[in-house]
Design an enzyme around this catalytic site. Sequence first.
Site, PDB file in Angstrom:
ATOM      1  N   SER A   1       0.956  -0.685   0.064  1.00 51.13           N
ATOM      2  CA  SER A   1      -0.168   0.360   0.193  1.00 51.13           C
ATOM      3  C   SER A   1       0.789   1.237   0.154  1.00 51.13           C
ATOM      4  O   SER A   1       1.735   1.559  -0.967  1.00 51.13           O
ATOM      5  CB  SER A   1      -1.178   0.237   1.287  1.00 51.13           C
ATOM      6  OG  SER A   1      -1.641   1.002   1.123  1.00 51.13           O
TER       7      SER A   1
ATOM      8  N   ASP B   1      -9.963  -4.205  -5.110  1.00 51.57           N
ATOM      9  CA  ASP B   1      -9.070  -3.165  -4.308  1.00 51.57           C
ATOM     10  C   ASP B   1     -10.064  -1.516  -5.115  1.00 51.57           C
ATOM     11  O   ASP B   1      -9.529  -0.961  -6.001  1.00 51.57           O
ATOM     12  CB  ASP B   1      -7.670  -3.477  -4.396  1.00 51.57           C
ATOM     13  CG  ASP B   1      -7.018  -2.222  -3.424  1.00 51.57           C
ATOM     14  OD1 ASP B   1      -7.613  -1.409  -2.656  1.00 51.57           O
ATOM     15  OD2 ASP B   1      -5.793  -2.615  -3.457  1.00 51.57           O
TER      16      ASP B   1
ATOM     17  N   HIS C   1      -8.340  -4.526  -1.155  1.00 50.83           N
ATOM     18  CA  HIS C   1      -6.844  -4.064  -0.446  1.00 50.83           C
ATOM     19  C   HIS C   1      -5.937  -5.385   0.255  1.00 50.83           C
ATOM     20  O   HIS C   1      -5.107  -5.304   0.428  1.00 50.83           O
ATOM     21  CB  HIS C   1      -7.073  -2.961   0.012  1.00 50.83           C
ATOM     22  CG  HIS C   1      -5.955  -2.102   0.211  1.00 50.83           C
ATOM     23  ND1 HIS C   1      -4.927  -1.398  -0.340  1.00 50.83           N
ATOM     24  CD2 HIS C   1      -5.337  -1.917   1.852  1.00 50.83           C
ATOM     25  CE1 HIS C   1      -4.143  -0.810  -0.516  1.00 50.83           C
ATOM     26  NE2 HIS C   1      -4.406  -0.935   1.094  1.00 50.83           N
TER      27      HIS C   1
END
Length: 696
Positions: free
Chosen positions: A545, A630, A665
């Site tokens: 991320s 995501d 995610h």
Amino acid sequence: MKAQPPHRTPATATRTSPSPSPVERFRRGEDPEWHWLEERDDARVQAFLEATNEESQAWMSPLESLVERLYHGHLARRELAVHGLRTALDHYTYWSETAADADYPVWWRHPNGSPEEASIFLDLQARATAEHHYLELGDMALSPDERWLAWTEDTSGDERFSLYLKALPHGEPRLVLEEIGPELTWAEDNTTLLFTRYDATQRPDSIWRLPLGEGQFGEPSLVLREDDPEFWLGLGKTRSRQWLVLESASKDTSECHLLPALAPQQAPRCFRPREKGVEYGLEHRPGHFYILHNRNAPHFRLDIAEEDDLTPWQPLIDHRHDTTLEDVEAFEWGLAITERDHDEAQVRIRIIEFDAHHDAQRDERLPLPESPCSVMLGDVPHFDSRRLRLREESFVMPVRWLEHDLDNDERLVLKSQPIHGNLQPSDLCSERIWARAHDGERIPVSVVMRADLAGHPLPTLLYGYGAYGEVLDPWFSVARLELLARGVAFAVAHVRGGGDRGEPWYLAGKLEHKENSFRDFLAARNALVEKGFSDGERIAAYGASAGGLLVGASLNLAPEAFCAAVLDVPFVDVLRTMENPDLPLTTAEYTEWGNPDEADARKRIRAYSPLDNLSPQPYPALFLQGSWHDSRVPYWEPAKLYARLTEMGTARGPILLRTDMAAGHGGASGRFKAWHDNARQDAFILWALGLANKEP
């Protein structure tokens, strides 16, 4: 001088007649920035991702036996059948159990004092296998009388949740609402449930109340709406059970509103209007509110206000330059406060007990098992409880849960995570070293390795995040043992932009100071080599991320510093994402990265955004992971990074892209698939470190 990692390509992966790459098959004169990959409904996009998945799988094929050994080695080391701690509420005792072959837990309860009457009240494993390939529990809320269970589920990975209601213990689950946020809170009237809803950019912009009557919900009504696109709303309830707290917050400013928990139909009352740059949070004991805030106090301070007069705030714990106040929990007897020592980068739990006149009769810090370690207050639902639950772990100590009795200071270990196999926690050692950054700042770096290999330069995996003020306190990983057993050292760079040394540490790595994060990461890498912990030619990097941004930007600055990198759902198209306010999270993150509508902010972001700073350099081998659903970092960010690096053709090793077409995610929702995905990444890392054939 930067080390020169060797170019490693397994002989088994060499092709004599290479077939056309996905880039060659799908480029066909499209725009040079590959923005067409953002068109989710374009058939070519899925074809591209499927082709890159096939290419990745073909490259990984010679390593599949290693993937399986890592995966099954991980399973053999951990206890697969997991029983959660039991927690007694007013009427029932609750706990979870996960079967050895199950992905998800089953939730149980029994009447207090009658364990023989245990019954299941929520079976997530059954819901997942019968209805969904993906399942993520958002929140689970029991009504105060424990007659109703409400919970939210995400069944695609896009973080849009559905609300379910069930009469306990044996009522059938009923779908109540769809497309809402995850958070739920019951009012104390047992008939009102509060929840959040999203706006078009998936920002929780409103809080709603849902009335329950005769087992049926009525129509939801609006409680609070937040119009500022940089702010989002959250829900909570004080442990005293007297107040519902509705918080509106941006990355650097917050504002709290109060609702009486027994009268949730009232209009919310603002505790104190927002003030730019000031964050505050509330706790409550009858007669008083406790305000943890950073007004003229960058490391936060604790004030107190009378419940019937919220205007004057009186100091309780002053601001200190060497300590950050991170959290406060209120009980009938006093406060449990989480503090962080900046010099040690270590968190502690501080106990303050008050007498009837609100004078402190006890002020002390609970002991630590070792330092550095992680310690946090566990679930203690009762306001009058004098037995605290603590969760402790470190790089060399598996998670354990303790009960600390405040009356006699006795500590009872309630549960410890067992570790099986030939590498035990006692066989490991951990050290904290300090790197010197480009501007002279001292950067903490944590290292864990096999004790019998200490003192030798080892192949190393360097992990970083460095954003949002997130703290990387030590954590134990069973999967990591597979790397450590094969002679890998694991290191964590506690760079600026994280929260490891307080709020100013975070501020020194965001906005106009963001480049510090990347320089710190490289300084940590160099310190590991200089101090003899790491083999300079065999260091791999890992970032997920915003950590993918950290690693990606570091690779642009020093591509030869690492022999490989894993970028998991990486935030690498920073400028283009921040230029699009219609994407989820964009407007809420202006205070983290900057608003590119402002010329200076755009120039800064452009200067470090990984995709915008690629050049024909000798990049290391890369494993890129994306997720189709995501909503935080869209699948196209790692896909565009893959396409441009492959097209450039200057990398020293393979560039692999794998997109999970059924996840969001956080990756796979079931634990076994998640562990298998982790084994695949670790196999790539071991290959890059020259250890693919090394057995533990």
